[in-house]
Motif scaffolding. Structure first.
Motif, PDB file in Angstrom:
ATOM      1  N   GLY A 101       3.873   6.672  -3.801  1.00  0.00           N
ATOM      2  CA  GLY A 101       4.505   5.491  -3.215  1.00  0.00           C
ATOM      3  C   GLY A 101       6.019   5.673  -3.161  1.00  0.00           C
ATOM      4  O   GLY A 101       6.658   5.383  -2.147  1.00  0.00           O
ATOM      5  N   ARG A 148      11.904  -1.785  -8.684  1.00  0.00           N
ATOM      6  CA  ARG A 148      12.419  -0.430  -8.971  1.00  0.00           C
ATOM      7  C   ARG A 148      13.094   0.197  -7.766  1.00  0.00           C
ATOM      8  O   ARG A 148      13.992   1.028  -7.913  1.00  0.00           O
ATOM      9  CB  ARG A 148      11.251   0.494  -9.324  1.00  0.00           C
ATOM     10  CG  ARG A 148      10.673   0.221 -10.657  1.00  0.00           C
ATOM     11  CD  ARG A 148      11.168   1.279 -11.592  1.00  0.00           C
ATOM     12  NE  ARG A 148      10.380   1.259 -12.794  1.00  0.00           N
ATOM     13  CZ  ARG A 148      10.821   1.708 -13.935  1.00  0.00           C
ATOM     14  NH1 ARG A 148      12.018   2.214 -14.022  1.00  0.00           N
ATOM     15  NH2 ARG A 148      10.061   1.666 -14.991  1.00  0.00           N
ATOM     16  N   VAL A 159      -1.316   2.793  -1.397  1.00  0.00           N
ATOM     17  CA  VAL A 159      -1.597   4.098  -1.995  1.00  0.00           C
ATOM     18  C   VAL A 159      -3.016   4.024  -2.558  1.00  0.00           C
ATOM     19  O   VAL A 159      -3.363   3.041  -3.245  1.00  0.00           O
ATOM     20  CB  VAL A 159      -0.566   4.436  -3.098  1.00  0.00           C
ATOM     21  CG1 VAL A 159      -0.938   5.733  -3.808  1.00  0.00           C
ATOM     22  CG2 VAL A 159       0.839   4.541  -2.512  1.00  0.00           C
ATOM     23  N   ASN A 202       0.893  -9.983  -7.564  1.00  0.00           N
ATOM     24  CA  ASN A 202       0.422  -8.592  -7.486  1.00  0.00           C
ATOM     25  C   ASN A 202       1.136  -7.774  -8.574  1.00  0.00           C
ATOM     26  O   ASN A 202       2.344  -7.552  -8.513  1.00  0.00           O
ATOM     27  CB  ASN A 202       0.735  -8.039  -6.089  1.00  0.00           C
ATOM     28  CG  ASN A 202       0.288  -6.596  -5.915  1.00  0.00           C
ATOM     29  OD1 ASN A 202       0.162  -5.850  -6.893  1.00  0.00           O
ATOM     30  ND2 ASN A 202       0.069  -6.194  -4.673  1.00  0.00           N
ATOM     31  N   GLY A 255       3.757   9.020  -8.101  1.00  0.00           N
ATOM     32  CA  GLY A 255       5.002   9.158  -7.355  1.00  0.00           C
ATOM     33  C   GLY A 255       4.838   9.152  -5.847  1.00  0.00           C
ATOM     34  O   GLY A 255       5.824   9.222  -5.109  1.00  0.00           O
TER      35      GLY A 255
HETATM   36  C1  LIG Z   1       2.415  -0.589  -5.137  1.00  0.00           C
HETATM   37  C2  LIG Z   1       1.948   0.818  -4.782  1.00  0.00           C
HETATM   38  C3  LIG Z   1       2.181   1.063  -3.306  1.00  0.00           C
HETATM   39  C4  LIG Z   1       2.774   1.824  -5.599  1.00  0.00           C
HETATM   40  O1  LIG Z   1       2.378   3.155  -5.247  1.00  0.00           O
HETATM   41  P1  LIG Z   1       2.357   4.350  -6.330  1.00  0.00           P
HETATM   42  O2  LIG Z   1       2.055   5.603  -5.611  1.00  0.00           O
HETATM   43  O3  LIG Z   1       1.507   3.997  -7.491  1.00  0.00           O
HETATM   44  O4  LIG Z   1       3.870   4.335  -6.751  1.00  0.00           O
HETATM   45  P2  LIG Z   1       4.629   5.329  -7.741  1.00  0.00           P
HETATM   46  O5  LIG Z   1       3.664   6.265  -8.378  1.00  0.00           O
HETATM   47  O6  LIG Z   1       5.770   5.888  -6.977  1.00  0.00           O
HETATM   48  O7  LIG Z   1       5.190   4.288  -8.798  1.00  0.00           O
HETATM   49  C5  LIG Z   1       4.327   3.409  -9.520  1.00  0.00           C
HETATM   50  C6  LIG Z   1       4.879   3.002 -10.868  1.00  0.00           C
HETATM   51  O8  LIG Z   1       3.792   2.610 -11.742  1.00  0.00           O
HETATM   52  C7  LIG Z   1       3.606   3.579 -12.781  1.00  0.00           C
HETATM   53  N1  LIG Z   1       2.204   3.916 -12.993  1.00  0.00           N
HETATM   54  C8  LIG Z   1       1.787   4.741 -13.939  1.00  0.00           C
HETATM   55  N2  LIG Z   1       0.464   4.834 -13.894  1.00  0.00           N
HETATM   56  C9  LIG Z   1       0.027   4.070 -12.908  1.00  0.00           C
HETATM   57  C10 LIG Z   1      -1.269   3.801 -12.372  1.00  0.00           C
HETATM   58  N3  LIG Z   1      -2.384   4.337 -12.883  1.00  0.00           N
HETATM   59  N4  LIG Z   1      -1.361   2.986 -11.310  1.00  0.00           N
HETATM   60  C11 LIG Z   1      -0.252   2.445 -10.783  1.00  0.00           C
HETATM   61  N5  LIG Z   1       1.002   2.679 -11.249  1.00  0.00           N
HETATM   62  C12 LIG Z   1       1.144   3.478 -12.321  1.00  0.00           C
HETATM   63  C13 LIG Z   1       4.332   4.752 -12.258  1.00  0.00           C
HETATM   64  O9  LIG Z   1       4.713   5.585 -13.307  1.00  0.00           O
HETATM   65  C14 LIG Z   1       5.520   4.133 -11.550  1.00  0.00           C
HETATM   66  O10 LIG Z   1       6.424   3.565 -12.456  1.00  0.00           O
HETATM   67  P3  LIG Z   1       7.894   4.163 -12.639  1.00  0.00           P
HETATM   68  O11 LIG Z   1       8.644   3.836 -11.378  1.00  0.00           O
HETATM   69  O12 LIG Z   1       8.405   3.439 -13.820  1.00  0.00           O
HETATM   70  O13 LIG Z   1       7.707   5.611 -12.862  1.00  0.00           O
HETATM   71  C15 LIG Z   1       0.452   1.038  -5.149  1.00  0.00           C
HETATM   72  O14 LIG Z   1       0.243   0.646  -6.497  1.00  0.00           O
HETATM   73  C16 LIG Z   1      -0.520   0.285  -4.277  1.00  0.00           C
HETATM   74  O15 LIG Z   1      -0.921   0.759  -3.220  1.00  0.00           O
HETATM   75  N6  LIG Z   1      -0.935  -0.916  -4.729  1.00  0.00           N
HETATM   76  C17 LIG Z   1      -1.972  -1.676  -4.019  1.00  0.00           C
HETATM   77  C18 LIG Z   1      -1.480  -2.226  -2.696  1.00  0.00           C
HETATM   78  C19 LIG Z   1      -0.151  -2.904  -2.813  1.00  0.00           C
HETATM   79  O16 LIG Z   1       0.138  -3.565  -3.796  1.00  0.00           O
HETATM   80  N7  LIG Z   1       0.685  -2.698  -1.788  1.00  0.00           N
HETATM   81  C20 LIG Z   1       1.997  -3.269  -1.762  1.00  0.00           C
HETATM   82  C21 LIG Z   1       1.926  -4.508  -0.964  1.00  0.00           C
HETATM   83  S1  LIG Z   1       3.556  -5.212  -0.816  1.00  0.00           S
END
Ligand SMILES: CC(C)(COP(=O)(O)OP(=O)(O)OC[C@H]1O[C@@H](n2cnc3c(N)ncnc32)[C@H](O)[C@@H]1OP(=O)(O)O)[C@@H](O)C(=O)NCCC(=O)NCCS
Length: 339
Positions: free
Chosen positions: A284, A320, A274, A311, A282
């Motif tokens: 992801g 989760r 993401v 990570n 939300g």
């Molecule tokens: C892991 C990843 C895919 C999650 O995607 P996302 O769109 O942030 O996911 P969501 O928003 O659905 O959920 C993230 C959680 O972190 C919380 N969060 C809040 N602010 C945030 C921020 N600024 N950045 C990241 N997460 C945050 C969210 O509220 C949520 O928690 P919850 O389930 O308790 O509500 C994304 O962080 C990412 O791309 N990371 C880098 C690459 C990676 O790690 N890929 C996975 C390899 S296995």
């Protein structure tokens, strides 16, 4: 070391022990490739163990090169117990002696790797003492026990998605319309461009490396995934711009990882990313809900994925979404580095 006939007894006892440790673990893999080095501990009933060592070299230009070292020496240890630390310690000492006689194990782009059942906590202190780092986890989510998946509608996706719950709570609200759609053949470049960001992000955590050929290898991988009639690859777009990717293999393509888990059929999530500006809103969660819905409807019993143990974003995220550790990959780099 354990004599050949004795090894069968070790495997049988180890299998019983492993089922007690974690019911998702498969039986010992007797057909796994190995170099033939005689590795075994015993015959005392307290430390019966056998192991196999595989010498593995990545194909030049392959995507495998981006997931770790170019030459990997991989130990599969089978410990019947009951003295797990003692058995493992004897195996690691023997393995160190074996690797000392293998040319090139001190070179930079090599690793000694032990893939150890995550719940087999009795081995952890021994692996740390020998100088291994727990860098990656193969995690598993078992499908909810449902006979038929409910019909998918935009309303049901919104209602059931974890994203929907927390948009009302702690999540960030972003402007613009978010659309999740399946990726098609025309999206190969978009998928590869988002996918390389996963590798760049994960390369901070000790095992993953971007290589000169990584983008080309990802394009090839994406072309293969997207050649399927209904690929299990989804993109999220905000105001028409791709901001997130989830790419998974159906069970037919995930056969390479399926022997790591007792349940079948198994699917494998390869890539999830993401865009940083989009995280925490939300997105992801929506992609994962889409994937799980497709996998559950297809009768997949278990979905697997790797994450980097260090990570800080992926570990809680996958937890989760129902994933828990199955195997932990412990590494020493270069391969001669363990003590
Ligand atoms: C892991 C990843 C895919 C999650 O995607 P996302 O769109 O942030 O996911 P969501 O928003 O659905 O959920 C993230 C959680 O972190 C919380 N969060 C809040 N602010 C945030 C921020 N600024 N950045 C990241 N997460 C945050 C969210 O509220 C949520 O928690 P919850 O389930 O308790 O509500 C994304 O962080 C990412 O791309 N990371 C880098 C690459 C990676 O790690 N890929 C996975 C390899 S296995």
């Amino acid at each position: 070391m354990a004599a050949p006939g004795q090894a069968d007894g070790v495997f049988a006892r180890a299998q019983r022990r492993m089922l007690g440790v974690d019911p998702l673990l498969p039986g010992p893999r007797l057909d796994a490739p190995h170099c033939g080095a005689p590795l075994g501990a015993g015959p005392g009933a307290d430390a019966a163990a056998v192991a196999r060592c595989e010498h593995w070299t990545a194909e030049p230009g392959s995507l495998d090169l981006s997931w770790g070292a170019a030459r990997r020496f991989q130990l599969s240890a089978t410990i019947a117990g009951p003295e797990v630390p003692a058995g493992l310690s004897q195996l690691l000492t023997q393995w160190r002696g074996h690797l000392a006689g293998v040319p090139g194990t001190g070179e930079e782009d090599t690793a000694a790797i032990v893939t150890w059942p995550s719940r087999d906590a009795d081995g952890v202190a021994t692996l740390l003492r020998y100088g291994f780092d727990p860098l990656e986890v193969l995690a598993a989510r078992t499908a909810p026990r449902r006979r038929a998946a409910p019909a998918v509608t935009p309303a049901s996706v919104a209602a059931e998605s974890p994203a929907a719950e927390s948009l009302a709570g702690s999540r960030r609200d972003l402007d613009g319309a978010l659309r999740v759609r399946r990726a098609w053949q025309a999206d190969v470049d978009v998928v590869a461009r988002l996918a390389i960001e996963v590798i760049r992000f994960d390369s901070r955590f000790g095992a993953v490396n971007e290589r000169p050929d990584t983008l080309a290898a990802l394009r090839q991988e994406a072309a293969g995934l997207l050649a399927e009639p209904e690929p299990w690859t989804w993109l999220a777009e905000r105001d028409g711009e791709p901001v997130a990717l989830l790419a998974a293999q159906r069970p037919a393509a995930a056969h390479w990882i399926a022997p790591m888990v007792r349940l079948a059929p198994a699917a494998y999530l390869m890539l999830m990313f993401v865009h940083p500006a989009e995280r925490g809103s939300g997105t992801g969660g929506r992609l994962v809900a889409e994937y799980h819905r497709a996998a559950d409807a297809a009768g997949v019993a278990v979905t697997l994925l790797h994450y980097e143990q260090l990570n800080p974003l992926s570990v809680p995220f996958w937890s989760r979404h129902g994933y828990r550790p199955l195997w932990t990959t412990w590494q020493a780099t270069p391969a001669s580095a363990f003590r």
